[in-house]
Design an enzyme around this catalytic site. Structure first.
Site, mmCIF file in Angstrom:
data_model
loop_
_atom_site.group_PDB
_atom_site.id
_atom_site.type_symbol
_atom_site.label_atom_id
_atom_site.label_comp_id
_atom_site.label_asym_id
_atom_site.label_seq_id
_atom_site.Cartn_x
_atom_site.Cartn_y
_atom_site.Cartn_z
ATOM 1 N N LYS A 1 0.814 -1.229 0.000
ATOM 2 C CA LYS A 1 0.000 0.000 0.000
ATOM 3 C C LYS A 1 0.842 1.272 0.000
ATOM 4 O O LYS A 1 0.422 2.294 -0.527
ATOM 5 C CB LYS A 1 -0.952 0.007 1.193
ATOM 6 C CG LYS A 1 -2.143 -0.923 0.996
ATOM 7 C CD LYS A 1 -3.261 -0.619 1.976
ATOM 8 C CE LYS A 1 -4.484 -1.460 1.676
ATOM 9 N NZ LYS A 1 -4.302 -2.871 2.061
ATOM 10 N N GLU B 1 -10.796 6.835 4.369
ATOM 11 C CA GLU B 1 -11.344 5.927 5.362
ATOM 12 C C GLU B 1 -10.358 4.789 5.545
ATOM 13 O O GLU B 1 -9.466 4.579 4.722
ATOM 14 C CB GLU B 1 -12.697 5.370 4.901
ATOM 15 C CG GLU B 1 -12.618 4.170 3.966
ATOM 16 C CD GLU B 1 -12.096 4.501 2.572
ATOM 17 O OE1 GLU B 1 -12.117 5.695 2.185
ATOM 18 O OE2 GLU B 1 -11.658 3.557 1.885
ATOM 19 N N SER C 1 1.766 -9.789 -0.868
ATOM 20 C CA SER C 1 1.451 -8.357 -0.778
ATOM 21 C C SER C 1 1.801 -7.729 0.564
ATOM 22 O O SER C 1 2.011 -6.524 0.642
ATOM 23 C CB SER C 1 -0.032 -8.135 -1.088
ATOM 24 O OG SER C 1 -0.846 -8.950 -0.252
HETATM 25 C C1 LIG Z 1 -5.119 -3.946 1.685
HETATM 26 C C2 LIG Z 1 -4.386 -5.181 1.400
HETATM 27 C C3 LIG Z 1 -4.746 -6.029 0.332
HETATM 28 C C4 LIG Z 1 -5.973 -5.812 -0.518
HETATM 29 O O1 LIG Z 1 -5.920 -4.697 -1.350
HETATM 30 P P1 LIG Z 1 -5.762 -4.791 -2.932
HETATM 31 O O2 LIG Z 1 -6.127 -3.432 -3.389
HETATM 32 O O3 LIG Z 1 -6.682 -5.844 -3.443
HETATM 33 O O4 LIG Z 1 -4.348 -5.134 -3.209
HETATM 34 C C5 LIG Z 1 -3.958 -7.146 0.080
HETATM 35 N N1 LIG Z 1 -2.876 -7.431 0.839
HETATM 36 C C6 LIG Z 1 -2.506 -6.646 1.873
HETATM 37 C C7 LIG Z 1 -1.303 -7.038 2.662
HETATM 38 C C8 LIG Z 1 -3.234 -5.492 2.194
HETATM 39 O O5 LIG Z 1 -2.865 -4.722 3.226
#
Ligand SMILES: *Cc1c(COP(=O)(O)O)cnc(C)c1O
Length: 400
Positions: A95, A117, A384
């Protein structure tokens, strides 16, 4: 085949095929167009590109490595599983890539306040971090129920200097936080900016957030052949709104031999309110300012959703994913809470990497797929984020 330009670039109204657009009142359309124009102008300047590139390298710690999960691959049998380590970024997830981009854009546009938010607090912490860095006031709206649940993130946002608004209306969760933040934004949309947390919302946000996240795909496309001599057979990523998935997919869209797989949360079952698998079970519709696949009731209201990973429980999905699904350029599968928990523990115990519950969905899909493939096949999973935020919850679930 549809050209890559068509897959990547929305039309002048912000549509990817039939999806996207600006389903907002006229006066907001004007403001969205101003943001789009400012973004296109600024993002083409060398100064802005250099500033963002420098932050990615020295602040976030990019490029994030690709790691061959040798022991996990041996455990599953079949294909080799590789991980793109977005969990190693500053603040622990992907993010920060788009929050830095949005905060820089806000500063260049002379905006005086960044509003958003947050649900579990991940977007809030990343945005508060980026705003602290560029020196802009940041206001985060969060449901009172979520504030009580997500203590570490609430504390971090306060330490980082964000103003935290506790939302006490309705169910006191994400949906009410969205409404509250949007109202605060509407008080002065000329001077404020609403920093959307994924590839969703009205144009230009799905395009912009995708561009900021595309650093993941550009890096991976260069790194993977350096490591293995070729490109992966599959690239898999979890899909909530879809930003980390669009980020890594965008590096491979023009290579038809690379299959793109988005993994949605099947939650605890297929009844309404038990999952958030929008592309698997939803229908095209319009809400939150854009047209896409959605989980909606006949009145157009968002249906309740559930996932063990709070970052994935969104009843819609980025418009570019809807387009890729219809064209067949990406496929979307759903993985349930149990398979996610299993992948979470396996990666922790076999590789010593604690993943975010969100990322564990993509990993679970790869672990199911690998045994069907032969030993020279490669699956690249976008990891992610890291699982620090989920550790206590998982320990409780598993009675550790
Ligand atoms: C917020 C989040 C997501 C989901 O968001 P996307 O916009 O679908 O990428 C996925 N993995 C993590 C670690 C997150 O914090």
């Amino acid at each position: 085949m549809t050209s890559v330009d068509t897959l990547m670039q929305p039309d002048a109204q912000g549509f990817f095929g039939p999806y996207g657009g600006q389903a907002v009142p006229e006066h907001l359309k004007k403001i969205m167009d101003e943001i789009a124009q400012a973004y296109v102008e600024i993002s083409q300047t060398q100064a802005y590109q250099d500033e963002l590139a420098e932050l990615y390298q020295y602040y976030v710690g990019r490029p994030s490595p690709i790691y061959f999960a040798k022991r996990l691959s041996a455990h599953c049998g079949g294909a080799r599983i590789y991980l793109k380590r977005e969990d190693l970024n500053h603040t622990g997830a992907h993010k920060i890539n788009h929050c830095l981009g949005e905060a820089l854009l806000a500063k260049h546009m002379g905006k005086t306040k960044v509003i958003a938010e947050t649900g579990a607090g991940q977007h809030g912490v990343a945005l508060a971090t980026a705003c602290a860095l560029v020196g802009l006031p940041c206001e985060i709206h969060m449901g009172a129920v979520d504030i009580a649940k997500e203590h570490p993130n609430v504390t971090k946002m306060k330490i980082l200097g964000a103003r935290l608004i506790s939302v006490t209306r309705g169910t006191q969760t994400l949906k009410d936080a969205v409404d509250s933040a949007f109202e605060a934004y509407l008080e002065d949309p000329q001077n404020f900016i609403y920093a959307i947390g994924s590839v969703v919302g009205p144009h230009p946000f799905p395009m912009m957030v995708r561009d900021f996240q595309s650093i993941i795909g550009r890096e991976a496309r260069t790194q993977f052949p350096q490591l293995t001599g070729r490109q992966p057979d599959y690239v898999a990523a979890c899909v909530g709104g879809g930003s980390n998935a669009m980020g890594i997919f965008s590096g491979f869209l023009d290579l038809p031999e690379v299959k793109l797989v988005g993994v949605e949360p099947a939650g605890r079952g297929f009844a309404i309110g038990d999952h958030a698998a929008t592309l698997s079970y939803g229908q095209p519709g319009t809400m939150h300012g854009f047209h896409s696949y959605m989980l909606q009731d006949p009145q157009g209201e968002p249906l309740p959703v559930h996932s063990i990973a709070s970052g994935l429980d969104y009843p819609s999905v980025g418009p570019q994913h809807s387009y890729l699904k219809d064209l067949g350029r990406a496929e979307y599968h759903a993985v349930d809470d149990q398979a996610c928990l299993d992948a979470f523990i396996k990666l922790s115990r076999i590789e010593g990497i604690i993943p975010a519950l969100e990322s564990a969905h993509a990993l679970a899909w790869a672990m199911q797929k690998a045994p069907e493939l032969d030993a020279d096949a490669c699956i690249l999973v976008n990891l992610s984020g890291r699982g620090d935020k989920d550790a206590d919850f998982v320990a409780e679930q598993l009675g550790l």
